[in-house]
Design a protein around this motif. Structure first.
Motif, PDB file in Angstrom:
ATOM      1  N   ALA A  86      -2.701  16.733  -5.591  1.00  0.00           N
ATOM      2  CA  ALA A  86      -2.035  15.482  -5.394  1.00  0.00           C
ATOM      3  C   ALA A  86      -0.995  15.894  -4.445  1.00  0.00           C
ATOM      4  O   ALA A  86      -0.370  16.722  -4.444  1.00  0.00           O
ATOM      5  CB  ALA A  86      -1.467  14.859  -6.794  1.00  0.00           C
ATOM      6  N   SER A  89       1.352  13.103  -2.950  1.00  0.00           N
ATOM      7  CA  SER A  89       2.229  12.256  -2.890  1.00  0.00           C
ATOM      8  C   SER A  89       2.338  11.351  -4.183  1.00  0.00           C
ATOM      9  O   SER A  89       1.221  11.134  -4.682  1.00  0.00           O
ATOM     10  CB  SER A  89       1.783  11.275  -1.635  1.00  0.00           C
ATOM     11  N   GLY A 127       2.683   3.817  -7.897  1.00  0.00           N
ATOM     12  CA  GLY A 127       2.278   3.839  -6.418  1.00  0.00           C
ATOM     13  C   GLY A 127       1.779   2.767  -5.818  1.00  0.00           C
ATOM     14  O   GLY A 127       1.789   1.574  -6.309  1.00  0.00           O
ATOM     15  N   LYS A 170       5.311  17.168  -1.672  1.00  0.00           N
ATOM     16  CA  LYS A 170       3.960  17.342  -2.447  1.00  0.00           C
ATOM     17  C   LYS A 170       4.638  17.833  -3.799  1.00  0.00           C
ATOM     18  O   LYS A 170       5.444  18.553  -4.271  1.00  0.00           O
ATOM     19  CB  LYS A 170       3.259  18.797  -1.747  1.00  0.00           C
ATOM     20  N   MET A 188      -4.263   0.428  -4.196  1.00  0.00           N
ATOM     21  CA  MET A 188      -5.405   0.789  -3.214  1.00  0.00           C
ATOM     22  C   MET A 188      -6.638  -0.207  -2.964  1.00  0.00           C
ATOM     23  O   MET A 188      -6.835  -0.843  -3.963  1.00  0.00           O
ATOM     24  CB  MET A 188      -6.402   2.071  -3.859  1.00  0.00           C
ATOM     25  N   LYS A 218       3.410   8.421  -4.158  1.00  0.00           N
ATOM     26  CA  LYS A 218       3.000   7.136  -3.707  1.00  0.00           C
ATOM     27  C   LYS A 218       1.738   6.627  -3.900  1.00  0.00           C
ATOM     28  O   LYS A 218       1.335   5.562  -3.514  1.00  0.00           O
ATOM     29  CB  LYS A 218       3.928   6.874  -2.553  1.00  0.00           C
ATOM     30  N   SER A 219       0.769   7.598  -4.217  1.00  0.00           N
ATOM     31  CA  SER A 219      -0.509   7.771  -4.336  1.00  0.00           C
ATOM     32  C   SER A 219      -0.805   6.387  -5.189  1.00  0.00           C
ATOM     33  O   SER A 219      -0.453   6.292  -6.347  1.00  0.00           O
ATOM     34  CB  SER A 219      -1.321   8.810  -4.430  1.00  0.00           C
ATOM     35  N   GLU A 230       0.732  -1.224  -0.004  1.00  0.00           N
ATOM     36  CA  GLU A 230       0.028   0.054  -0.150  1.00  0.00           C
ATOM     37  C   GLU A 230       0.914   1.164  -0.045  1.00  0.00           C
ATOM     38  O   GLU A 230       2.267   1.085  -0.024  1.00  0.00           O
ATOM     39  CB  GLU A 230      -1.119  -0.046   1.188  1.00  0.00           C
ATOM     40  N   ARG A 231       0.341   2.377  -0.120  1.00  0.00           N
ATOM     41  CA  ARG A 231       1.333   3.611  -0.310  1.00  0.00           C
ATOM     42  C   ARG A 231       1.996   3.751   0.769  1.00  0.00           C
ATOM     43  O   ARG A 231       3.270   4.333   0.662  1.00  0.00           O
ATOM     44  CB  ARG A 231       0.235   4.816  -0.484  1.00  0.00           C
TER      45      ARG A 231
END
Length: 209
Positions: free
Chosen positions: A75, A77, A86, A63, A89, A79-80, A53-54
């Motif tokens: 946005a 990150s 990323g 940022k 999710m 890492k999203s 996960e992120r």
């Protein structure tokens, strides 16, 4: 219900085995069978699946662009999960898939499965036998005599028989179990269930409760 007892050459011995109506002649409960098979298959799952996960992705925490004025979504990150590279999710996490069933329901499921096989004439009773040494060829000859060489079969022993078990181990379509190891999945997965004569007493003692 009476079934003719055959020998390892597939010929009738002249004796008949009396299958208990309490085990082989009930009104099948298909939902109980479904639940027991579902539990068996769930117990086979390792549940070790995992995606990062992120919070677990290596990457900058700055940022990546200003909050407003870009004309695109905000946005914070890289890492999203919406960006390439990323985190995933709502990805899979390790979990245990097993669940509990009452013993009474599991016995009902096995009785129902055996009744279904009896209704389909898919139950064979063979006199007790043994091999001098573990030999797959000898076991295959028994299956040929019973007409089960190319079919899925479940052989039920009354007690441990190492020579018979080892003789069957190389055959994917055939499985050997003791009467105490009988499972609903094993019964339903087989085209034919073969009981050694000495196993019937143990099966009925375990399930007719």
């Amino acid at each position: 219900m009476k079934v003719a007892v055959v020998d390892i050459k597939g010929k009738e011995t002249g004796r008949k085995a009396d299958l208990s109506d309490a085990v082989f002649g009930i009104e099948p409960n298909k939902h109980a069978v479904y639940l027991d098979v579902k539990q068996f298959l769930a117990n086979q799952r390792q549940g070790t699946h995992k995606a990062k996960e992120r919070a677990e992705i290596a990457g900058s925490t700055r940022k990546i662009k200003k909050q407003k004025g870009t004309g695109t979504a905000r946005a914070g990150s890289i890492k999203s999960g919406v960006f390439k590279g990323g985190g995933r999710m709502f990805g899979p996490r390790p979990r245990n898939y097993s669940f509990k069933l009452n013993k009474g329901l599991k016995r009902l499921a096995r009785r129902s499965a055996l009744t279904m096989k009896a209704n389909d004439n898919a139950i064979t009773v063979i006199e007790d036998f043994n091999f001098d040494a573990p030999k797959t060829k000898d076991f295959v000859n028994v299956l040929k005599a019973l007409g089960l060489e190319n079919k899925k079969s479940l052989i039920v022993l009354g007690e441990s028989n190492n020579n018979v078990y080892l003789s069957s181990r190389n055959l994917k379509a055939s499985k050997v179990v003791k009467s105490s190891e009988l499972s609903t999945y094993g019964i339903m997965n087989a085209n034919n269930v073969v009981f050694l004569e000495g196993s019937l007493e143990g099966v009925e003692a375990n399930l007719a409760k």
